[in-house]
Design an enzyme around this catalytic site. Structure first.
Site, PDB file in Angstrom:
ATOM      1  N   GLY A 143       0.792  -1.222   0.000  1.00 16.39           N
ATOM      2  CA  GLY A 143       0.000   0.000   0.000  1.00 16.39           C
ATOM      3  C   GLY A 143       0.823   1.269   0.000  1.00 16.39           C
ATOM      4  N   SER A 144       0.148   2.344   0.374  1.00 17.49           N
ATOM      5  CA  SER A 144       0.686   3.697   0.298  1.00 17.49           C
ATOM      6  C   SER A 144       1.807   3.957   1.299  1.00 17.49           C
ATOM      7  CB  SER A 144      -0.451   4.688   0.563  1.00 17.49           C
ATOM      8  OG  SER A 144       0.050   5.981   0.786  1.00 17.49           O
ATOM      9  N   THR A 145       2.698   4.864   0.916  1.00 16.88           N
ATOM     10  CA  THR A 145       3.780   5.270   1.811  1.00 16.88           C
ATOM     11  C   THR A 145       3.245   5.955   3.064  1.00 16.88           C
ATOM     12  OG1 THR A 145       4.022   7.326   0.573  1.00 16.88           O
ATOM     13  CG2 THR A 145       5.508   5.517  -0.005  1.00 16.88           C
ATOM     14  N   GLY A 182       1.334   4.719   4.982  1.00 17.00           N
ATOM     15  CA  GLY A 182       1.302   3.645   5.976  1.00 17.00           C
ATOM     16  C   GLY A 182       2.381   3.808   7.044  1.00 17.00           C
TER      17      GLY A 182
END
Length: 130
Positions: free
Chosen positions: A61-63, A65
């Site tokens: 997922g996205s950074t 996170g």
């Protein structure tokens, strides 16, 4: 049983293992206020990671996170330690900025939910009570 891995974020922790066999996204997958897994595709949905030794294959997922992991720590609901097969950038960065011990390159198939685990990230060692 002793398992060997590689230190990502230093420190020591002990606690009960919470093991997922699936990749985990912290952004949208974990509630930063409660530490409860809310990812509908997760095999540990509804479980709290607070104070647990969180074990999973790798993050996804996205950074953003990384900042969710930091929020978990600030809110007092973070895992005691993180153990993964493969440390990708998102989870590694999150563990480092939050000061959560983290080890990778571990055969997580040898750890089961509910087992008592000691993590010595400084040495890259995981001790699993059988």
């Amino acid at each position: 049983m002793k398992l060997k891995g590689r230190k990502i974020s230093d420190g020591k922790a002990r606690g009960i293992a919470l093991v997922s066999r699936k990749s985990l996204s912290f952004l949208g997958g974990v509630d930063p206020e409660t530490g409860v897994i809310k990812d509908t595709e997760s095999d540990i949905k509804g479980e709290s990671i607070r104070g647990k030794i969180l074990v999973f294959p790798r993050g996804k997922g996205s950074t953003v996170g990384s900042y969710v992991i930091y929020q978990l720590k600030k809110n007092g609901v973070a895992p005691a330690a993180i153990v993964v097969e493969e440390a990708e950038t998102i989870v590694a960065t999150g563990a480092i900025i939050a000061g959560i011990p983290m080890v990778d390159k571990v055969d997580i198939g040898k750890i089961k939910t509910g087992q008592f685990v000691e993590v010595d990230a400084d040495k890259g060692e995981i001790n699993v009570e059988e």
